[in-house]
Design a protein around this motif. Structure first.
Motif, PDB file in Angstrom:
ATOM      1  N   SER A 179     -14.632  12.647  13.576  1.00  0.00           N
ATOM      2  CA  SER A 179     -13.270  12.664  14.022  1.00  0.00           C
ATOM      3  C   SER A 179     -12.172  12.557  12.884  1.00  0.00           C
ATOM      4  N   ILE A 180     -10.900  13.154  13.194  1.00  0.00           N
ATOM      5  CA  ILE A 180      -9.891  13.255  12.086  1.00  0.00           C
ATOM      6  C   ILE A 180      -8.649  13.046  12.852  1.00  0.00           C
ATOM      7  N   GLN A 181      -7.661  12.323  12.301  1.00  0.00           N
ATOM      8  CA  GLN A 181      -6.262  12.494  12.509  1.00  0.00           C
ATOM      9  C   GLN A 181      -5.383  13.230  11.411  1.00  0.00           C
ATOM     10  N   VAL A 182      -4.299  14.102  11.708  1.00  0.00           N
ATOM     11  CA  VAL A 182      -3.515  14.688  10.939  1.00  0.00           C
ATOM     12  C   VAL A 182      -2.080  14.365  11.297  1.00  0.00           C
ATOM     13  N   GLY A 183      -1.073  14.194  10.258  1.00  0.00           N
ATOM     14  CA  GLY A 183       0.105  14.257  10.664  1.00  0.00           C
ATOM     15  C   GLY A 183       0.935  12.975  10.658  1.00  0.00           C
ATOM     16  N   MET A 184       0.117  11.911  10.518  1.00  0.00           N
ATOM     17  CA  MET A 184       0.887  10.607  10.752  1.00  0.00           C
ATOM     18  C   MET A 184       2.106  10.422   9.778  1.00  0.00           C
ATOM     19  N   ARG A 185       3.053  10.005  10.313  1.00  0.00           N
ATOM     20  CA  ARG A 185       4.231   9.624   9.545  1.00  0.00           C
ATOM     21  C   ARG A 185       5.488   8.860  10.151  1.00  0.00           C
ATOM     22  N   GLY A 186       6.690   8.495   9.550  1.00  0.00           N
ATOM     23  CA  GLY A 186       7.631   7.854  10.316  1.00  0.00           C
ATOM     24  C   GLY A 186       7.440   6.074   9.851  1.00  0.00           C
ATOM     25  N   PRO A 187       8.605   5.509  10.139  1.00  0.00           N
ATOM     26  CA  PRO A 187       8.574   4.173  10.085  1.00  0.00           C
ATOM     27  C   PRO A 187       7.428   3.300  11.028  1.00  0.00           C
ATOM     28  N   GLU A 209       0.577  13.204   2.608  1.00  0.00           N
ATOM     29  CA  GLU A 209      -0.808  13.500   2.119  1.00  0.00           C
ATOM     30  C   GLU A 209      -0.881  15.254   2.459  1.00  0.00           C
ATOM     31  N   VAL A 210      -0.839  15.543   3.718  1.00  0.00           N
ATOM     32  CA  VAL A 210      -1.100  16.873   4.107  1.00  0.00           C
ATOM     33  C   VAL A 210       0.011  17.693   3.336  1.00  0.00           C
ATOM     34  N   ARG A 211       1.178  17.199   3.014  1.00  0.00           N
ATOM     35  CA  ARG A 211       2.177  18.064   1.885  1.00  0.00           C
ATOM     36  C   ARG A 211       1.479  18.042   0.593  1.00  0.00           C
ATOM     37  N   GLU A 212       0.950  16.878   0.144  1.00  0.00           N
ATOM     38  CA  GLU A 212       0.450  16.925  -1.177  1.00  0.00           C
ATOM     39  C   GLU A 212      -0.712  17.920  -1.637  1.00  0.00           C
ATOM     40  N   ILE A 213      -1.661  17.843  -0.548  1.00  0.00           N
ATOM     41  CA  ILE A 213      -3.002  18.525  -0.766  1.00  0.00           C
ATOM     42  C   ILE A 213      -2.829  20.016  -0.284  1.00  0.00           C
ATOM     43  N   GLY A 214      -2.112  20.400   0.688  1.00  0.00           N
ATOM     44  CA  GLY A 214      -1.910  21.690   1.323  1.00  0.00           C
ATOM     45  C   GLY A 214      -2.550  22.071   2.278  1.00  0.00           C
ATOM     46  N   GLY A 254      10.408  15.158   9.285  1.00  0.00           N
ATOM     47  CA  GLY A 254       9.477  15.322   8.283  1.00  0.00           C
ATOM     48  C   GLY A 254       8.209  15.988   8.520  1.00  0.00           C
ATOM     49  N   GLY A 255       7.945  16.639   9.829  1.00  0.00           N
ATOM     50  CA  GLY A 255       6.839  17.340  10.111  1.00  0.00           C
ATOM     51  C   GLY A 255       6.669  18.823   9.927  1.00  0.00           C
ATOM     52  N   PRO A 256       5.674  19.325  10.482  1.00  0.00           N
ATOM     53  CA  PRO A 256       5.405  20.800  10.185  1.00  0.00           C
ATOM     54  C   PRO A 256       6.611  21.520  10.704  1.00  0.00           C
ATOM     55  N   THR A 257       6.758  22.691  10.197  1.00  0.00           N
ATOM     56  CA  THR A 257       7.517  23.933  11.126  1.00  0.00           C
ATOM     57  C   THR A 257       6.802  24.388  12.281  1.00  0.00           C
ATOM     58  N   SER A 258       7.132  25.393  12.679  1.00  0.00           N
ATOM     59  CA  SER A 258       6.704  25.945  14.075  1.00  0.00           C
ATOM     60  C   SER A 258       5.445  26.722  13.461  1.00  0.00           C
TER      61      SER A 258
END
Length: 315
Positions: A179-187, A209-214, A254-258
């Motif tokens: 299992s994997i979680q993707v996109g966590m961010r914020g305070p 990390e999503v932004r860093e690794i692509g 700071g999240g993804p675009t549509s």
């Protein structure tokens, strides 16, 4: 075979508001997928109103057409699907709502039909996971979100929209090794808010990390993690940046675009997906129906994955 009404012959503003103008039929015969609403928001910790999310998404989804040009597939050449209606939720009673979800999903899963659920707040996913675990055993989770939702409690309450993926591990519903979680961010309250999920066994890829690794590396890690295990995909609309999805309860910048949000769904093709949900759409804050546009498009891509799987298996 069930398919949407042809909007070139029947205006979109006519008829009942079902997802994508699918037939509203509560059946498990001759269908490959069902769209199912779970209008429950009693477990939200901040803004409420997610109970109106399923109908809000349905209202906008009448604009969808059957051909997906990005995946080069006409869904209904390979799939039959219906709008199954809503689970009978119990406002204020999360445990009875979970019981209703399990009972409602059982006949769908027994027929190997893919349910696509629309929330509701994110607490509803625990009810789905209970039903899926009964059918498949501990299931792999692919989780797109700005929050890990692995907190132990809110205000001393164990069953909230920020706790389902801790409860699911405790109940043995999830195969965390896959299992994997993707996109966590914020305070956060502290580093443990991310590390707790890892300690529970999840792989976690925060948004930084999503932004860093692509994108390509993220998708490689999702596929490597899930392998050929039965998968449930849960998609919190606040995974998107609030510029693209303002109508949600706990937005995080700071999240993804549509566009990126859709690409993450398209990239799941090839996984052994057994079900999906999309949660946390809150119409009151949805200026110009921006969130409904994104949510209905994400679900359209989810349905396209069902069609792609059918096309692949028919070759």
């Amino acid at each position: 075979m069930y398919q949407p009404k042809d909007s070139s012959k029947s205006p979109r503003f006519t008829g009942p508001r079902t997802f994508m103008r699918l037939e509203h039929v509560r059946t498990t015969e001759d269908v490959d997928f069902v769209v199912l609403g779970v209008p429950f928001d009693t477990a939200a910790s901040n803004r409420t109103g997610q109970r109106y999310g399923p109908q809000h998404v349905r209202d906008f989804s009448v604009l969808l057409r059957p051909y997906n040009p990005d995946q080069d597939i006409n869904i209904f050449e390979y799939c039959s699907g219906v709008d199954y209606g809503d689970i009978d939720v119990i406002p204020g009673n999360i445990h009875q709502t979970y019981a209703n979800m399990e009972a409602g999903l059982q006949p769908i899963l027994e027929k190997e039909i893919t349910p696509i659920l629309i929330g509701g707040d994110h607490s509803i996913t625990l009810g789905s996971l209970r039903a899926f675990a009964k059918q498949y055993g501990p299931i792999s989770l692919v989780h797109f979100d700005s929050h890990g939702d692995t907190w132990d409690n809110y205000f001393g309450e164990k069953y909230m929209h920020g706790t389902p993926f801790r409860r699911a591990v405790e109940e043995g519903l999830i195969d965390t090794e896959h299992s994997i979680q993707v996109g966590m961010r914020g305070p956060l309250y502290g580093p443990e808010d991310i590390e707790d999920a890892r300690d529970l066994g999840y792989e976690v890829i925060p948004m930084k990390e999503v932004r860093e690794i692509g994108y390509d590396k993220v998708m490689e890690r999702i596929h490597a993690r899930a392998k050929d295990r039965p998968v449930f995909v849960t998609y919190d609309i606040d995974f998107l940046d609030p510029a693209y999805a303002p109508g949600t309860g706990t937005p995080e910048v700071g999240g993804p675009t549509s566009h990126e949000a859709l690409e993450f769904v398209r990239g799941l093709d090839g996984l052994n997906i057994k079900g999906f949900d999309l949660v946390e759409v809150l119409p009151t804050y949805d200026n110009g129906e921006i969130t409904a546009v994104a949510a209905s498009a994400v679900i359209f891509e989810m349905i396209s994955l069902v069609a792609l799987k059918k096309r692949s298996s028919s070759k």
